[in-house]
Design a protein around this motif. Structure first.
Motif, PDB file in Angstrom:
ATOM      1  N   GLY A  14       0.822  -1.217   0.000  1.00  9.38           N
ATOM      2  CA  GLY A  14       0.000   0.000   0.000  1.00  9.38           C
ATOM      3  C   GLY A  14       0.848   1.255   0.000  1.00  9.38           C
ATOM      4  O   GLY A  14       0.533   2.228  -0.691  1.00  9.38           O
ATOM      5  N   THR A  16       3.745   1.632  -1.281  1.00 10.75           N
ATOM      6  CA  THR A  16       4.386   1.786  -2.584  1.00 10.75           C
ATOM      7  C   THR A  16       3.392   2.219  -3.655  1.00 10.75           C
ATOM      8  O   THR A  16       3.628   3.180  -4.385  1.00 10.75           O
ATOM      9  N   PHE A  17       2.277   1.530  -3.739  1.00 13.83           N
ATOM     10  CA  PHE A  17       1.339   1.766  -4.834  1.00 13.83           C
ATOM     11  C   PHE A  17       0.392   2.937  -4.610  1.00 13.83           C
ATOM     12  O   PHE A  17      -0.217   3.418  -5.560  1.00 13.83           O
ATOM     13  N   MET A  18       0.261   3.413  -3.395  1.00 15.75           N
ATOM     14  CA  MET A  18      -0.655   4.515  -3.135  1.00 15.75           C
ATOM     15  C   MET A  18       0.019   5.883  -3.195  1.00 15.75           C
ATOM     16  O   MET A  18      -0.654   6.900  -3.084  1.00 15.75           O
ATOM     17  N   GLN A  19       1.331   5.927  -3.399  1.00 20.51           N
ATOM     18  CA  GLN A  19       2.014   7.220  -3.454  1.00 20.51           C
ATOM     19  C   GLN A  19       1.530   8.078  -4.615  1.00 20.51           C
ATOM     20  O   GLN A  19       1.264   9.267  -4.442  1.00 20.51           O
ATOM     21  N   PRO A  21      -1.428   7.898  -6.511  1.00 16.42           N
ATOM     22  CA  PRO A  21      -2.797   8.423  -6.403  1.00 16.42           C
ATOM     23  C   PRO A  21      -2.963   9.477  -5.309  1.00 16.42           C
ATOM     24  O   PRO A  21      -3.696  10.454  -5.501  1.00 16.42           O
ATOM     25  N   ILE A  22      -2.280   9.294  -4.189  1.00 15.32           N
ATOM     26  CA  ILE A  22      -2.411  10.272  -3.105  1.00 15.32           C
ATOM     27  C   ILE A  22      -1.781  11.595  -3.503  1.00 15.32           C
ATOM     28  O   ILE A  22      -2.342  12.663  -3.247  1.00 15.32           O
ATOM     29  N   SER A  23      -0.623  11.561  -4.155  1.00 13.87           N
ATOM     30  CA  SER A  23       0.009  12.818  -4.574  1.00 13.87           C
ATOM     31  C   SER A  23      -0.803  13.492  -5.676  1.00 13.87           C
ATOM     32  O   SER A  23      -0.904  14.715  -5.704  1.00 13.87           O
ATOM     33  N   CYS A  38      -7.982  10.077   2.835  1.00 13.36           N
ATOM     34  CA  CYS A  38      -7.003   9.178   3.459  1.00 13.36           C
ATOM     35  C   CYS A  38      -7.545   8.595   4.753  1.00 13.36           C
ATOM     36  O   CYS A  38      -7.344   7.412   5.045  1.00 13.36           O
ATOM     37  N   ILE A  41     -10.100   5.873   3.851  1.00 13.42           N
ATOM     38  CA  ILE A  41      -9.411   4.667   3.386  1.00 13.42           C
ATOM     39  C   ILE A  41      -8.814   3.908   4.565  1.00 13.42           C
ATOM     40  O   ILE A  41      -8.905   2.680   4.647  1.00 13.42           O
TER      41      ILE A  41
END
Length: 53
Positions: A14, A16-19, A21-23, A38, A41
């Motif tokens: 999470g 690694t892969f959510m950086q 979409p969150i940014s 956030c 989630i």
């Protein structure tokens, strides 16, 4: 032991892969919206954790 391994794996994946979409969301919305999304989630993940067994 299995639950701890699952928790660590999901946390790392999470993170690694959510950086991206969150940014992306932080660039296009307000601070408050980003924090709310956030938080939601995180809440959903916390509620779903007992179901992962």
């Amino acid at each position: 032991m299995t639950a701890a391994t699952l928790l660590i794996s999901v946390f790392c994946i999470g993170g690694t892969f959510m950086q991206l979409p969150i940014s992306w969301m932080a660039d296009r919305s307000s601070y408050r919206t980003g924090q709310l999304v956030c938080g939601l989630i995180l809440l959903l993940g916390t509620l779903a954790f007992p179901l992962a067994d």
